[in-house]
Design an enzyme around this catalytic site. Structure first.
Site, short mmCIF file in Angstrom:
data_model
loop_
_atom_site.label_atom_id
_atom_site.label_comp_id
_atom_site.label_asym_id
_atom_site.label_seq_id
_atom_site.Cartn_x
_atom_site.Cartn_y
_atom_site.Cartn_z
N ALA A 111 3.60 14.14 6.05
CA ALA A 111 4.76 13.59 5.36
C ALA A 111 4.31 13.04 4.00
CB ALA A 111 5.38 12.48 6.20
N GLN A 117 4.11 10.16 2.77
CA GLN A 117 3.25 8.96 2.83
C GLN A 117 2.19 9.13 3.93
OE1 GLN A 117 2.64 6.06 1.35
NE2 GLN A 117 4.07 6.39 -0.32
N SER A 118 1.69 10.33 4.10
CA SER A 118 0.82 10.64 5.24
C SER A 118 -0.52 9.91 5.23
CB SER A 118 0.58 12.15 5.27
OG SER A 118 -0.44 12.47 6.19
N ASN A 119 -0.79 9.15 6.30
CA ASN A 119 -2.11 8.54 6.49
C ASN A 119 -3.14 9.64 6.75
OD1 ASN A 119 -1.20 5.73 6.54
ND2 ASN A 119 -0.23 6.28 8.49
N CYS A 171 -3.20 12.70 5.61
CA CYS A 171 -3.62 13.36 4.36
C CYS A 171 -4.58 12.47 3.58
CB CYS A 171 -2.40 13.72 3.51
SG CYS A 171 -1.47 15.12 4.16
#
Ligand SMILES: *Cc1c(COP(=O)(O)O)cnc(C)c1O
Length: 332
Positions: free
Chosen positions: A73, A75-77, A79
């Site tokens: 997403a 705001q991906s943690n 990534c």
């Protein structure tokens, strides 16, 4: 279980702490609540993806990769941590970012998004919600191969049978730690998202014959899809390990009552839970995962789902870097 059969990189020096949450337990007036601080795992900002990446990066490096492609997403943690692992290993990183909430991507956004830019992601590819993420990653990989590069694709959340080994290892770490602490835990409450954490812990708990039930809190999919998804990864991970006594479908427990309107959409219970953990214990949760999971934990305690004499362990899977992006939802 002999996990040393699988290639692994190390990103955290030792076990993450297990602590008793005295003030929170007292405030809730139910069972004793403990926490395992996987928010303190290694790599930039910590969180559960670090454990999965130990095995995923081990696999990527063994296969000679020079670039990792993953997705998440906006705001991906996951990534953020994949990029951090790539920097540590000297690999390039590209990400496919899915706008699950329409219009939610902004290159200037705070939180994880800011960290993608700060740490120097090679490329971000923003796609609409529901897009074929694997298809897009495969396309990027083809393009890189034509340039003579060696791409390695990590699926969303790092949740395949390689990534899940990180949480198999966590189950092993935890039972050893509980023995050292002379602490008996009766139930573990964790987030059930892209399933690697839930499936890995459940599989690992069976692998070490640890006999602690695992309670998942859904944050995205309803149970009709979530439970089969968890069980599918449990089965694949158990097969990879060659477990003689793998978990069964009825060992997969998920509560779907704390999702609200969907992935990353704030709920009143999440806001309360984030505030409760911050004010009673100075522990920072995140709005997308651990805030909703803590809402589930608090609600189950209040409903008397656990016995007052029990010891319940909350697995803090991280995510606090995203908190800053959601300030307006928490303290408007
Ligand atoms: C990804 C994530 C989860 C969910 O873990 P899964 O393995 O995807 O189910 C929970 N908490 C945080 C902070 C995460 O980033």
């Amino acid at each position: 279980m002999n996990l040393s059969r699988f290639p692994r990189r190390r990103y955290t020096p030792g076990p993450t702490p297990v602590e008793k949450l005295e003030a929170l337990s007292k405030a809730l007036g139910g069972p004793n609540i403990y926490i395992k601080r996987d928010d303190l795992l290694g790599l930039a900002g910590g969180g559960n993806k670090t454990r999965k990446l130990e095995f995923l990066m081990g696999d990527a490096i063994t296969k000679g990769a020079d670039t990792v492609i993953t997705c998440g997403a906006v705001q991906s943690n996951h990534c953020r941590l994949t990029l951090a692992a790539c920097i540590k290993e000297g690999l390039k990183c590209q990400m496919v970012l899915e706008q699950r909430v329409p219009g939610s991507y902004s290159k200037d956004a705070s939180g994880n998004n800011f960290l993608f830019e700060l740490m120097g992601v090679e490329a971000t590819h923003v796609v609409d919600g529901g897009a074929d993420l694997l298809g897009k990653m495969t396309e990027i990989a083809e393009e890189l191969r034509k340039q003579g590069r060696k791409p390695y694709i990590i699926p969303g959340g790092g949740s395949n049978e390689v990534g899940a080994l990180g949480y198999v290892a966590c189950a092993q770490e935890l039972v050893t730690q509980l023995f050292e602490m002379d602490l008996k835990i009766d139930n573990i409450v964790l987030t059930s998202g892209s399933t690697g954490t839930h499936a890995g812990m459940l599989t690992g708990m069976f692998g070490v014959n640890g006999q602690i039930p695992i309670t998942g809190i859904g944050i995205n999919r309803r149970n009709d899809r979530q439970i089969p998804a968890v069980f599918d990864l449990v089965s694949r991970t158990s097969a990879k390990l060659g477990l003689a006594n793998p978990p069964k479908l009825e060992d997969v427990t998920v509560f779907e009552d704390y999702i609200g309107d969907g992935y990353s959409r704030p709920t009143p219970g999440m806001v309360e839970a984030v505030k409760t953990f911050a004010t009673t214990e100075a522990i920072l949760l995140d709005p997308v995962y651990t805030g909703k999971t803590a809402d589930g934990l608090i609600s189950l305690v209040k409903k008397g789902y656990f016995k007052d004499s029990e010891n319940i362990l909350f697995l803090h899977t991280g995510g606090s870097p995203a908190l800053y992006h959601y300030k307006a939802d928490i303290l408007p």
